[in-house]
Design a protein around this motif. Structure first.
Motif: not given
Length: 513
Positions: A410-437
């Protein structure tokens, strides 16, 4: 043009800070603020009162109204200058509604838009700097950027930006204010030059920028900035067990490299690791990509370009944190020696990965580099890559996805928005890990479905990140390379995203920890 040529051409703002117009100036650039929504006011000139007398200002405003200028964002209007001004022409650039002036990127975009419109002008002076000298300088530099290294002399001559750009500063800004303006200007020049460096890397065609050449250019630029440099060649990588980098690069006759650049700050309390994906060209390997658009894969080293440029900027700005960039470089090609779908790689550090798709190669080289970077025991880790087409599906071509540990993400995304590169925070859902088994290894490099591809790529990388480090992953698959028309200070081709985000995060860490 090369980064050095770019710096030489537009060094004017730094050396020629001025408070007055000159008889030699060709064009005066002013901002034009759009009328209020209620329509009760006309478009108005932006902060020119310290530079123009009332008659000149009114003459410009009247002429702009006569030709229908509205002040809409990005609108460019060129008119003859009033006789009282010693310039040939006035160019107005729309900044939109007055409420947008609180955002420094409004000034950056306006300055960039103006400079893109002024090819062939000898000298330009702008009053946009009255709304922020740092943003005006950054925008002007980046708007003036051209990559013409591959052009013939005849072609190059038609693409020349202004030779000198002067940023006007009010005469009243003396003493402390002038020192701050100078400091803001100096920082903006360094940051803009670093963005241009990243753009140059991305725009250099892949037949020129092999992994070995990329590493050599990084060495030259890093050494010039005072960074310590270490380069591992393919034999050293194989001996040390960098299975991801070797696996991806084995299909190419141009062998991989790993570059390490370190800015060792005196008395630094914090250590930051930077990692960037450096695939100098990506065919997809055996899982080959469609031909349409494959030429854009010259940009697949945009993450590496960004972290090299950010490390150089950190050294030049003397940011009081220790920064080490670990940069894997390889070319992903199909051949008799290329890795196959179904192969199992042993990554640096011992994790085994089943390669289900050779076109998901970026995460393989990043995993090796992340494990090596963590051996330095950093407090923070930032990795960035043109990693997934899913980033563009989710967020479009201008919005980076930021993933990682919640607070730092969130800190990186906020700074990215402040400098005009407009990063957006995204999740890493835990259920996706089993899909990489994997059926045969510790983990597979892709899931067996197409959903949440940006998120699952970050979930894969998380397997290689230790729990005690603050981590942010920035996916810039779209934002690092502009395949559309230029806009604002963003050229067609390499954009330099997310150099400005990374530099600002480093400064934020230095200022708060």
């Amino acid at each position: 043009m090369s980064a050095n040529e770019f710096s030489d051409r537009v060094r004017g703002p730094r050396m020629d800070l001025t408070t007055a117009l000159s008889n030699d100036d060709d064009v005066l650039v002013v901002g034009l603020v759009a009328a209020d929504d209620d329509g009760e006011s006309d478009p108005s000139l932006l902060l020119v009162e310290d530079f123009l007398d009332d008659d000149a200002a009114e003459g410009i405003a009247r002429a702009l109204r006569a030709v229908g200028a509205t002040g809409g964002t990005g609108e460019v209007t060129r008119i003859p200058a009033p006789e009282s001004l010693p310039v040939d022409a006035v160019l107005s650039v729309g900044v939109g509604a007055a409420s947008r002036l609180d955002d420094p990127d409004t000034v950056r975009q306006a300055a960039g838009t103006a400079l893109r419109a002024l090819d062939g002008s000898a000298r330009v002076v702008t009053t946009l700097s009255a709304a922020g000298i740092g943003p005006a300088a950054e925008g002007a530099y980046l708007g003036a950027y051209r990559f013409d290294e591959m052009r013939s002399a005849k072609s190059r001559s038609t693409k020349q930006p202004p030779a000198t750009v002067l940023l006007a500063v009010a005469a009243a800004n003396k003493g402390t204010k002038n020192k701050q303006a100078r400091a803001d200007l100096d920082r903006a020049v360094i940051v803009a030059e670093s963005v241009a460096m990243a753009r140059d890397f991305v725009n250099t065609p892949p037949n020129v920028l092999s992994p070995a050449e990329f590493a050599d250019r990084a060495r030259i630029l890093g050494s010039a900035a005072g960074l310590s440099v270490e380069i591992l060649d393919d034999a050293e990588l194989e001996k040390a067990g960098y299975g991801g980098i070797i696996g991806v690069g084995k299909g190419s006759s141009r062998k991989p490299r790993l570059v390490r650049l370190t800015h060792e700050a005196k008395g630094a309390q914090q250590r930051v690791a930077l990692v960037g994906k450096g695939i100098t060209f990506d065919t997809g390997g055996i899982s080959i990509k469609p031909a349409a658009g494959m030429e854009n894969m010259t940009s697949d080293m945009g993450g590496a370009a960004a972290v090299i440029a950010a490390a150089v900027a950190a050294a030049r700005l003397d940011v009081p944190v220790t920064v080490t960039a670990t940069v894997p470089m390889a070319e992903n090609m199909p051949s008799a020696t290329a890795q196959r779908p179904g192969d199992v790689l042993t990554q640096y550090g011992g994790t085994t990965v089943e390669v289900l798709n050779t076109d998901a190669e970026g995460r393989l080289v990043l995993a090796d580099a992340i494990v090596r970077a963590l051996e330095d025991e950093p407090d923070y880790l930032i990795d960035t890559a043109t990693l997934t087409g899913a980033q563009m599906v989710a967020l479009g071509t201008r919005t980076p996805g930021v993933l990682g540990t919640d607070d730092f993400r969130d800190r990186v995304a906020t700074i990215s928005q402040e400098v005009g590169e407009n990063g957006w925070p995204m999740p890493m859902p835990s259920e996706l890990r089993s899909d990489l088994d994997s059926r045969v290894a510790d983990i597979a490099n892709v899931t067996n479905h197409r959903w949440g591809g940006m998120l699952s790529a970050a979930v894969f990388l998380r397997e290689f990140v230790s729990d005690d480090v603050q981590w942010a992953h920035i996916d810039v698959a779209g934002p690092a390379f502009n395949t559309g028309s230029p806009w604002g200070y963003t050229a067609k081709g390499g954009t330099g995203v997310p150099v400005r985000t990374i530099v600002a995060v480093l400064e934020d860490i230095a200022g708060t920890d």
